[in-house]
Design a protein around this motif. Structure first.
Motif, PDB file in Angstrom:
ATOM      1  N   LEU A  23      40.108  33.199  35.071  1.00  0.00           N
ATOM      2  CA  LEU A  23      39.128  34.268  35.221  1.00  0.00           C
ATOM      3  C   LEU A  23      38.012  33.879  36.178  1.00  0.00           C
ATOM      4  CD1 LEU A  23      38.745  35.488  31.522  1.00  0.00           C
ATOM      5  CD2 LEU A  23      40.114  36.504  33.344  1.00  0.00           C
ATOM      6  N   SER A 178      40.470  36.668  28.147  1.00  0.00           N
ATOM      7  CA  SER A 178      41.817  36.239  28.499  1.00  0.00           C
ATOM      8  C   SER A 178      42.398  37.139  29.583  1.00  0.00           C
ATOM      9  CB  SER A 178      42.698  36.274  27.234  1.00  0.00           C
ATOM     10  OG  SER A 178      44.006  35.856  27.506  1.00  0.00           O
ATOM     11  N   ASP A 179      43.661  36.859  29.936  1.00  0.00           N
ATOM     12  CA  ASP A 179      44.379  37.726  30.869  1.00  0.00           C
ATOM     13  C   ASP A 179      45.194  38.770  30.125  1.00  0.00           C
ATOM     14  OD1 ASP A 179      46.249  36.084  29.756  1.00  0.00           O
ATOM     15  OD2 ASP A 179      47.203  35.487  31.634  1.00  0.00           O
ATOM     16  N   SER A 219      45.536  28.125  34.234  1.00  0.00           N
ATOM     17  CA  SER A 219      45.250  28.083  32.805  1.00  0.00           C
ATOM     18  C   SER A 219      46.097  27.039  32.098  1.00  0.00           C
ATOM     19  CB  SER A 219      45.513  29.460  32.186  1.00  0.00           C
ATOM     20  OG  SER A 219      45.357  29.411  30.791  1.00  0.00           O
ATOM     21  N   GLN A 244      40.733  41.389  27.083  1.00  0.00           N
ATOM     22  CA  GLN A 244      40.983  41.282  28.518  1.00  0.00           C
ATOM     23  C   GLN A 244      39.689  40.917  29.246  1.00  0.00           C
ATOM     24  OE1 GLN A 244      42.285  40.766  31.724  1.00  0.00           O
ATOM     25  NE2 GLN A 244      43.954  42.021  30.891  1.00  0.00           N
ATOM     26  N   GLN A 246      39.620  40.149  32.824  1.00  0.00           N
ATOM     27  CA  GLN A 246      39.682  40.297  34.277  1.00  0.00           C
ATOM     28  C   GLN A 246      38.704  41.315  34.854  1.00  0.00           C
ATOM     29  OE1 GLN A 246      41.101  38.764  36.717  1.00  0.00           O
ATOM     30  NE2 GLN A 246      42.640  37.417  35.800  1.00  0.00           N
TER      31      GLN A 246
END
Length: 383
Positions: A23, A178-179, A219, A244, A246
């Motif tokens: 990120l 997170s992704d 990651s 999320q 991003q």
């Protein structure tokens, strides 16, 4: 689902936010995503304005220095990681300082190793430092001290480090940016039938089985380490969210009801001391116990030498050790009342034999129940 009200970021008093390398770092430029960092800093300022204290656990040091040092291959040697961390941590700290200073927020840096969370005295010192920084109005930026970490003694991912920090400072919420927007029943990247879980009330075996392999790129985490973090956090009374990260302003999105998975805190949250014991990542040794001892532990008893079939490792009295069943499952952990050599000598013997075996009378138990935390679920232990 559960009837328990879901946690709300807007009502949190103390929050730990974990942010991964994927990120923070632009992989094309090997530089901070400064616009994204600025948006997170603005979110942090908004949380502070509502009275929420914020601690950030931030990866990214190694990733920021890779290209600068010509370390472009995916797998680095330990000494290359240490060198990259030494260079990249300066860039990472500066990026956070620049972003937070735009909102008149002072950033502070703490670099931690497992010794700082696993050694009780150092743990208490780290906690005191963090509490003081928060009282002074700072936002601590924490990372693992990869410049001196070894392969054998390191967290390896910041998910568990963030959970240990949340437990350390008694945070009421931990947010993992997170992704992915939460936990799914399967990996949604390759399974169209995967179902999103908005809330997890209890970390059962079936939930933990949903953890998969880490994603590609910078990651080092993945869903498996996030579920490990959830166990540490929730057992200490801290709710945890995976959401999320991003898009810009990810914390504002979560505060306003954005899609995520909330892991609810355990209703029988442990004391601070037992939370530290339960969250230990690097036990100094192991005691293997028989089925009778397992049943006794599930009923709240201490671990007596008679139920111990083997002792491994090199530990001192007061060190934290793991308690294993004969199949190699870690079922409990606690503080040893005897050093390793003495523990091996009394293993399998009755407590009234200890004085004859050692030449001096020690504690009746290898681990007292006040110093022991059961990790397995009682229903599976007694079935």
């Amino acid at each position: 689902m559960t009837d328990t009200p879901l946690p709300q970021l807007r009502t949190a008093q103390r929050v730990v936010v974990k942010i991964g390398s994927a990120l923070i770092v632009d992989p094309e430029q090997a530089a901070p995503r400064q616009a994204w960092l600025d948006s997170v800093a603005q979110d942090i300022a908004a949380l502070r304005a509502q009275g929420t204290e914020v601690v950030v656990v931030s990866s990214g040091a190694i990733a920021l220095a890779r290209h600068q040092l010509g370390l472009t291959r995916r797998v680095l040697r330990l000494e290359e990681k240490q060198a990259a961390a030494s260079v990249g941590q300066i860039r990472l700290a500066q990026a956070w300082t620049d972003a937070l200073s735009r909102f008149d927020i002072t950033a502070a840096q703490l670099l931690l190793t497992p010794d700082d969370t696993e050694n009780r005295n150092r743990y208490l010192n780290a906690r005191a430092s963090l509490n003081t920084l928060l009282a002074l109005g700072c936002v601590p930026i924490i990372n693992e001290n990869d410049a001196i970490a070894t392969t054998e003694i390191r967290f390896g991912d910041n998910d568990r480090l963030a959970a240990r920090v949340a437990e350390m400072i008694n945070a009421d919420q931990l947010v993992l940016l997170s992704d992915i927007d939460g936990l799914y029943t399967a990996d949604p990247r390759n399974n169209t039938d995967a179902r999103h879980l908005p809330v997890v009330a209890e970390l059962t075996d079936s939930i933990e089985a949903m953890g998969g392999a880490p994603p590609p790129g910078y990651s080092s985490g993945g869903m498996r380490t996030k579920l490990m973090a959830a166990r540490i956090a929730t057992q200490s009374g801290c709710a945890m969210a995976i959401t999320q990260g991003q898009p810009l302003h990810p914390l504002a999105r979560l505060r306003d009801g954005g899609r995520c998975t909330w892991f609810l805190p355990a209703t029988d949250a442990r004391s601070a001391r037992k939370s530290w014991i339960a969250g230990s990542l690097t036990p100094a040794g192991q005691a293997v116990i028989d089925d009778g001892a397992i049943r006794a532990l599930t009923m709240g008893s201490s671990l007596l030498p008679a139920g111990v079939t083997a002792v491994t490792g090199d530990f001192d009295r007061g060190d934290l050790i793991a308690v294993m069943d004969r199949q190699g499952n870690r079922i409990a952990c606690g503080l040893a009342a005897y050093a390793a050599d003495d523990a091996r000598r009394i293993a399998g013997h009755q407590s009234d034999e200890i004085e004859d075996l050692l030449g001096w009378q020690g504690a009746d138990e290898l681990i007292h129940r006040d110093d022991l935390v059961l990790l397995m679920r009682t229903e599976s232990a007694t079935s």
